[in-house]
Every structure is written in C-alpha cells, then in structure tokens.
Design an enzyme around this catalytic site. Structure first.
Site, mmCIF file in Angstrom:
data_model
loop_
_atom_site.group_PDB
_atom_site.id
_atom_site.type_symbol
_atom_site.label_atom_id
_atom_site.label_comp_id
_atom_site.label_asym_id
_atom_site.label_seq_id
_atom_site.Cartn_x
_atom_site.Cartn_y
_atom_site.Cartn_z
ATOM 1 N N ALA A 60 0.860 -1.186 0.000
ATOM 2 C CA ALA A 60 0.000 0.000 0.000
ATOM 3 C C ALA A 60 0.895 1.234 0.000
ATOM 4 O O ALA A 60 2.058 1.173 0.426
ATOM 5 C CB ALA A 60 -0.880 -0.018 1.241
ATOM 6 N N GLY A 100 0.612 -5.156 0.890
ATOM 7 C CA GLY A 100 -0.618 -5.243 0.099
ATOM 8 C C GLY A 100 -0.389 -5.895 -1.262
ATOM 9 O O GLY A 100 -1.325 -6.458 -1.836
ATOM 10 N N GLU A 140 -0.566 -9.482 -0.576
ATOM 11 C CA GLU A 140 -1.973 -9.769 -0.261
ATOM 12 C C GLU A 140 -2.835 -9.766 -1.529
ATOM 13 O O GLU A 140 -3.766 -10.561 -1.650
ATOM 14 C CB GLU A 140 -2.486 -8.741 0.758
ATOM 15 C CG GLU A 140 -1.837 -8.936 2.124
ATOM 16 C CD GLU A 140 -2.086 -7.782 3.081
ATOM 17 O OE1 GLU A 140 -1.930 -6.609 2.673
ATOM 18 O OE2 GLU A 140 -2.428 -8.042 4.246
ATOM 19 N N GLU A 194 5.026 -5.227 6.984
ATOM 20 C CA GLU A 194 4.320 -4.138 7.665
ATOM 21 C C GLU A 194 4.853 -3.871 9.062
ATOM 22 O O GLU A 194 4.826 -2.735 9.542
ATOM 23 C CB GLU A 194 2.814 -4.459 7.750
ATOM 24 C CG GLU A 194 2.061 -4.368 6.437
ATOM 25 C CD GLU A 194 2.037 -5.658 5.635
ATOM 26 O OE1 GLU A 194 2.882 -6.557 5.904
ATOM 27 O OE2 GLU A 194 1.170 -5.780 4.745
HETATM 28 N N1 CO8 Z 1 4.533 3.073 -0.901
HETATM 29 C C1 CO8 Z 1 4.896 4.230 -1.503
HETATM 30 N N2 CO8 Z 1 6.020 4.349 -2.236
HETATM 31 C C2 CO8 Z 1 6.816 3.259 -2.359
HETATM 32 C C3 CO8 Z 1 6.484 2.025 -1.775
HETATM 33 C C4 CO8 Z 1 5.270 1.961 -1.016
HETATM 34 N N3 CO8 Z 1 4.841 0.819 -0.453
HETATM 35 N N4 CO8 Z 1 7.456 1.142 -2.065
HETATM 36 C C5 CO8 Z 1 8.356 1.794 -2.823
HETATM 37 N N5 CO8 Z 1 7.974 3.077 -3.006
HETATM 38 C C6 CO8 Z 1 8.655 4.119 -3.759
HETATM 39 C C7 CO8 Z 1 9.872 4.645 -3.016
HETATM 40 O O1 CO8 Z 1 9.497 5.611 -2.054
HETATM 41 C C8 CO8 Z 1 10.692 5.214 -4.158
HETATM 42 O O2 CO8 Z 1 10.154 6.468 -4.510
HETATM 43 P P1 CO8 Z 1 11.187 7.711 -4.793
HETATM 44 O O3 CO8 Z 1 11.989 7.266 -5.979
HETATM 45 O O4 CO8 Z 1 10.254 8.842 -5.083
HETATM 46 O O5 CO8 Z 1 12.013 7.879 -3.569
HETATM 47 C C9 CO8 Z 1 10.399 4.267 -5.300
HETATM 48 O O6 CO8 Z 1 9.195 3.592 -4.954
HETATM 49 C C10 CO8 Z 1 11.488 3.224 -5.492
HETATM 50 O O7 CO8 Z 1 11.677 2.579 -4.255
HETATM 51 P P2 CO8 Z 1 13.127 2.389 -3.570
HETATM 52 O O8 CO8 Z 1 14.035 3.520 -3.950
HETATM 53 O O9 CO8 Z 1 12.922 2.146 -2.115
HETATM 54 O O10 CO8 Z 1 13.603 1.071 -4.339
HETATM 55 P P3 CO8 Z 1 14.613 -0.033 -3.800
HETATM 56 O O11 CO8 Z 1 14.898 -0.911 -4.954
HETATM 57 O O12 CO8 Z 1 15.762 0.584 -3.088
HETATM 58 O O13 CO8 Z 1 13.778 -0.868 -2.671
HETATM 59 C C11 CO8 Z 1 11.831 -1.998 -1.811
HETATM 60 C C12 CO8 Z 1 12.661 -1.596 -3.064
HETATM 61 C C13 CO8 Z 1 12.637 -2.996 -0.957
HETATM 62 C C14 CO8 Z 1 10.565 -2.664 -2.298
HETATM 63 C C15 CO8 Z 1 11.521 -0.723 -0.974
HETATM 64 O O14 CO8 Z 1 10.970 0.264 -1.839
HETATM 65 C C16 CO8 Z 1 10.540 -0.963 0.140
HETATM 66 O O15 CO8 Z 1 10.915 -1.486 1.169
HETATM 67 N N6 CO8 Z 1 9.269 -0.531 -0.047
HETATM 68 C C17 CO8 Z 1 8.260 -0.615 0.990
HETATM 69 C C18 CO8 Z 1 7.753 -2.028 1.155
HETATM 70 C C19 CO8 Z 1 6.720 -2.082 2.262
HETATM 71 O O16 CO8 Z 1 6.977 -1.767 3.398
HETATM 72 N N7 CO8 Z 1 5.508 -2.488 1.910
HETATM 73 C C20 CO8 Z 1 4.383 -2.575 2.830
HETATM 74 C C21 CO8 Z 1 3.592 -1.315 2.787
HETATM 75 S S1 CO8 Z 1 2.287 -1.265 3.994
HETATM 76 C C22 CO8 Z 1 1.077 -2.248 3.338
HETATM 77 O O17 CO8 Z 1 1.180 -2.753 2.246
HETATM 78 C C23 CO8 Z 1 -0.142 -2.453 4.183
HETATM 79 C C24 CO8 Z 1 -1.237 -3.154 3.406
HETATM 80 C C25 CO8 Z 1 -2.480 -3.118 4.262
HETATM 81 C C26 CO8 Z 1 -3.660 -2.639 3.447
HETATM 82 C C27 CO8 Z 1 -4.803 -2.261 4.310
HETATM 83 C C28 CO8 Z 1 -4.822 -0.765 4.492
HETATM 84 C C29 CO8 Z 1 -5.872 -0.307 5.426
#
Ligand code: CO8
Length: 258
Positions: A65, A109, A112, A132
């Site tokens: 998400a 998400g 999921e 998460e």
């Molecule tokens: N949300 C928003 N932006 C994201 C997300 C995300 N989940 N993941 C990546 N991005 C963005 C980064 O901020 C970055 O943007 P920018 O270039 O503007 O800085 C761009 O995508 C590229 O990402 P990275 O530079 O971080 O790329 P890397 O190759 O270094 O890393 C990863 C890739 C490992 C995937 C890393 O981006 C990461 O850890 N992302 C977050 C993963 C995460 O924590 N996911 C869980 C999110 S919470 C969730 O899903 C809850 C679901 C519940 C739903 C119910 C809601 C009520």
C-alpha cells in the site's frame, strides 16, 4: 473507459490488467484498487473473456500500500476511508479466474493482492513478504489470514513477525506459488495458462473456482457436500454432453458456453 493507475487490454479470450505506477513500484492506492475493481466488472460482463491475468512490472508486482498516503492517517482516516480495501473483495468475488503473474517485489498489500487471486505464477525474480511490522503496523488486506492458509502457521508467523522476504523457490516449495517461470517468459506463460482456462466451459470453470474457494470457507464435510451438489449440477450442462461425447468420439470438444 480510461484508467490512471492500471493498463487494461484483451489478449484473445484473456483480460490483462497491468498495475502501472512504476515510479512508486506499483504501490497501491484507492484509485488503483478501484480501477482494478472496475476492470474486473467489465471483464466479468464480457462474454469474450474467460480468464484474467493481473501483473506488474519487471521490478515489482506491487511494493505494498502507498506508505506516503497512509503516513499521517488517524484512526478515523483509516476506518472511514477503508483505505485500499473498500473494493478489495471484488478480486475474490470475481467469478472468472484471476492469475497473478508476479515478478520482483510482492510486498505487504502487493503480496496480499497476489494471494487474493486464484493462481500465482511467479518469475524466478519474485520476492514475497509482509514487512508491515517494520512500519509499526500489521497486514490489513488478508496477510495474516491467507498466508497461514497458503504456507502454514509457522512460516506465516515467520514472514509477518520478522518481515523477511521469501524468494520464488521458497514460495513454491511452501505452496504460495503454483509455478515458477523464467522472468522473460512470465507474461507469456501466465497468458497461456489463462487462455487454456478460457478454452474450457465457462460455467464449469466458475463451478471449480467456487468449489475450491469453499475449501477455505467451510469444514470438510460441508465442502465435500457442496462439491457433490455442484458436480451433479454439471450434468445439466450441454458442455458436459459435448465434453464426454468428444472423448468417446476421440475428437476435441467444442464447448458452447465459453
Ligand atoms: N509506498 C509508496 N512508495 C513506495 C512504496 C510503497 N509501499 N514502495 C516503494 N515506493 C517508492 C519509493 O518511495 C521510491 O520512490 P522515490 O523514488 O520517489 O524515492 C520508489 O518507490 C522506489 O523505491 P526504492 O528507492 O525504495 O527502491 P529499492 O529498490 O531501493 O527498494 C523496496 C525496493 C525494498 C521494495 C523498498 O521500496 C521498500 O521497502 N518498499 C516498501 C515495502 C513495504 O513496506 N511495503 C508494505 C507497505 S504497507 C502495506 O502494504 C499495508 C497493506 C495493508 C492494506 C490495508 C490498508 C488499510
């Protein structure tokens, strides 16, 4: 209909949905999930479509998400907006089968969403995870419920509590993924599987989806009874007559209800 966060096309009898927020690794927001729901409505209503594929990019199916959008949420924001989940069940209620074709990250998400689909075909680059806990939250779109059903309690606890990622090999061994294919063949393989499904009798395809899903929602005796009743009802179909006649006559079946 035009979409902002997904691409929608038709390939033969297969509907293809591609998540399309590349700059955010396909992070899920309300617009994206609402658009998937609308695309599923359209594919479900389209007699020319027998199965659906949902995919992302080479780098990410979806990295979860949208964290930026949720970062300042209050309890009431989360509760009242039902962020990203207000149309989530549409994936489950779609009567035509949905294959998730996953390359790269399927996190939070994203994992999921893949699990809400009926089949997961993974590229050898796929990485699954429920990270998460690192954000001070827990899975909220089925991770704590579907993951244990797919991979066992022990592995689901491990994934959700440590936030580690599972690669494609481990995911297949654990039962999360139905097949692994080379990354450059992912879409072709997923479309081919979907086209195979779309070539069968649509009511039978729907009956199978409904029956397998019943295994998640009910006890064994009730599930077996449901299957038996649906099995019996298949004998009311022209397609059963055609399928069995074709076998006896040693020819390919021509299903009417596709
Ligand atoms: N949300 C928003 N932006 C994201 C997300 C995300 N989940 N993941 C990546 N991005 C963005 C980064 O901020 C970055 O943007 P920018 O270039 O503007 O800085 C761009 O995508 C590229 O990402 P990275 O530079 O971080 O790329 P890397 O190759 O270094 O890393 C990863 C890739 C490992 C995937 C890393 O981006 C990461 O850890 N992302 C977050 C993963 C995460 O924590 N996911 C869980 C999110 S919470 C969730 O899903 C809850 C679901 C519940 C739903 C119910 C809601 C009520």
């Amino acid at each position: 209909m035009s979409y902002e966060n997904i691409l929608v096309e038709t390939r033969g009898r297969v509907g293809l949905i591609t998540l399309n927020r590349p700059k955010a690794l396909n992070a899920l927001n309300d617009t994206l999930v609402d658009e998937i729901s609308a695309a599923l409505d359209a594919f479900e209503a389209d007699d020319g479509i027998g199965a659906i594929v949902v995919t992302g990019s080479e780098k990410a199916f979806a990295a979860g998400a949208d964290i930026g959008a949720m970062a300042k949420f209050s309890y009431m924001d989360a509760y009242l907006t039902d962020y990203i989940t207000r149309n989530w069940e549409r994936i489950k209620t779609c009567r035509k089968p949905i294959i998730a074709a996953v390359a790269g990250y399927a996190l939070g998400g994203g994992c999921e969403m893949a699990m809400a689909c009926d089949v997961i075909i993974a590229a050898d680059t796929a990485k699954f995870g429920q990270p998460e806990i690192k954000l001070g939250i827990l899975p909220g779109a089925g991770g704590t419920q579907r993951l244990p059903r797919a991979v066992s309690k022990a592995k689901a606890m491990d994934m959700c509590l440590t936030a580690r990622m599972m690669d494609a090999t481990e995911a297949e061994r654990a039962g999360l993924v139905s097949r692994i294919v080379p990354a450059d063949k992912l879409l072709d393989e997923a479309l081919a599987a979907a086209e195979t499904i779309a070539g069968f009798s649509l009511p039978v395809v729907m009956m199978i989806k409904e029956s397998v899903n019943r295994a998640y929602e009910s006890g064994l005796s009730e599930g077996l009874l449901f299957e038996r009743r649906v099995f019996h009802s298949a004998f009311a179909l022209d397609d059963q007559k055609e399928g069995m006649a074709a076998f006896v006559e040693k020819r390919a079946p021509q299903f009417k209800h596709r």
